[in-house]
Design a protein around this motif. Structure first.
Motif, short mmCIF file in Angstrom:
data_model
loop_
_atom_site.label_atom_id
_atom_site.label_comp_id
_atom_site.label_asym_id
_atom_site.label_seq_id
_atom_site.Cartn_x
_atom_site.Cartn_y
_atom_site.Cartn_z
N ILE A 11 38.23 36.94 41.30
CA ILE A 11 37.11 37.54 40.57
C ILE A 11 37.08 39.04 40.83
O ILE A 11 36.87 39.84 39.91
N GLY A 12 37.29 39.43 42.08
CA GLY A 12 37.34 40.86 42.42
C GLY A 12 38.47 41.58 41.70
O GLY A 12 38.30 42.70 41.21
N LEU A 13 39.62 40.94 41.59
CA LEU A 13 40.75 41.54 40.90
C LEU A 13 40.44 41.72 39.41
O LEU A 13 40.77 42.75 38.82
N LEU A 21 31.52 44.34 37.12
CA LEU A 21 31.93 43.26 38.03
C LEU A 21 32.45 43.93 39.30
O LEU A 21 33.12 44.95 39.24
N PRO A 22 32.14 43.32 40.44
CA PRO A 22 32.67 43.91 41.68
C PRO A 22 34.18 43.77 41.73
O PRO A 22 34.72 42.74 41.35
N GLY A 23 34.86 44.81 42.14
CA GLY A 23 36.32 44.80 42.19
C GLY A 23 36.82 44.67 43.61
O GLY A 23 36.66 43.65 44.27
N ASN A 24 37.42 45.76 44.10
CA ASN A 24 37.98 45.74 45.44
C ASN A 24 36.92 45.53 46.51
O ASN A 24 37.22 45.02 47.59
N GLY A 25 35.69 45.89 46.22
CA GLY A 25 34.61 45.63 47.17
C GLY A 25 34.45 44.15 47.43
O GLY A 25 34.25 43.71 48.56
N LEU A 26 34.53 43.34 46.38
CA LEU A 26 34.43 41.88 46.54
C LEU A 26 35.64 41.33 47.27
O LEU A 26 35.51 40.43 48.10
N ILE A 27 36.80 41.88 46.99
CA ILE A 27 38.01 41.46 47.71
C ILE A 27 37.84 41.74 49.20
O ILE A 27 38.11 40.87 50.04
N PHE A 28 37.37 42.94 49.52
CA PHE A 28 37.15 43.28 50.92
C PHE A 28 36.11 42.38 51.57
O PHE A 28 36.31 41.86 52.68
N VAL A 136 42.70 52.14 37.18
CA VAL A 136 42.97 50.69 37.16
C VAL A 136 44.29 50.38 37.85
O VAL A 136 44.38 49.42 38.63
N ILE A 137 45.31 51.21 37.60
CA ILE A 137 46.62 50.98 38.24
C ILE A 137 46.50 51.07 39.75
O ILE A 137 46.97 50.20 40.49
N VAL A 138 45.85 52.12 40.24
CA VAL A 138 45.70 52.30 41.70
C VAL A 138 44.84 51.19 42.28
O VAL A 138 45.19 50.59 43.31
N ASN A 139 43.73 50.85 41.63
CA ASN A 139 42.84 49.81 42.14
C ASN A 139 43.51 48.44 42.12
O ASN A 139 43.30 47.63 43.03
N THR A 140 44.29 48.15 41.10
CA THR A 140 45.02 46.88 41.05
C THR A 140 46.04 46.82 42.18
O THR A 140 46.17 45.79 42.85
N THR A 141 46.74 47.92 42.41
CA THR A 141 47.73 47.97 43.49
C THR A 141 47.06 47.74 44.84
O THR A 141 47.55 46.95 45.66
N ILE A 142 45.94 48.40 45.06
CA ILE A 142 45.22 48.22 46.33
C ILE A 142 44.69 46.79 46.46
O ILE A 142 44.83 46.16 47.50
N GLY A 143 44.10 46.26 45.39
CA GLY A 143 43.59 44.89 45.42
C GLY A 143 44.68 43.88 45.71
O GLY A 143 44.52 42.98 46.54
#
Length: 155
Positions: A11-13, A21-28, A136-143
């Motif tokens: 869901i975070g991804l 929607l929460p992104g990397n914050g939810l993953i963390f 989006v590219i950087v955030n996807t890579t980090i996620g």
């Protein structure tokens, strides 16, 4: 519990692509929650701190990418505000394509309102989209990095 954490991570991804929607914050938070519930048996606190640092970098880059992209292509404050409002409106009406179209049109309208020429306004609109895509590219890579390392450590 592992499966629930992975569901939250997915869901975070998805949230990396869709504002609101929460992104990397939810993953963390998923990794942190797993660590707390398992008393850090399989994943260390130092790994959680590393994930936190990556998440903060993702937030900073995400914030800066759209603004810098727009500024690099000459957007004014009115154009940036228009891009944000257009993106939010667009996603509500047309989902992800609406986000991109809305950002572009919002920036374009904001720039035209500010008095910029049409060709300069179009350039600023494209700058906003380029910044968003880079974010989006950087955030996807980090996620994906956080998820991958988490799975390697836990499984």
């Amino acid at each position: 519990m592992f499966v629930i954490v992975i569901i939250f991570m997915i869901i975070g991804l998805i949230g990396v692509f869709i504002p609101g929607l929460p992104g990397n914050g939810l993953i963390f938070l998923s990794t942190l929650g797993y660590g707390l519930l398992t008393k850090f048996e399989k994943i260390s606190m130092s790994m959680i701190i590393f994930f936190g640092i990556l998440t903060m970098l993702a937030f900073l880059f995400d914030y800066a990418a759209s603004i810098l992209g727009a500024k690099k292509f000459g957007a004014t404050k009115a154009g940036i505000i228009g891009g944000v409002l257009g993106g939010l409106s667009g996603i509500l009406v047309f989902s992800l394509p609406g986000l991109l179209i809305g950002q572009f049109l919002g920036t374009l309208i904001g720039e035209l309102y500010y008095g910029k020429a049409l060709n300069v306004s179009i350039k600023s609109g494209f700058g906003t989209i380029i910044g968003y895509v880079l974010g989006v590219i950087v955030n996807t890579t980090i996620g994906l990095t956080i998820i991958g390392l988490f799975i390697l450590k836990v499984k």
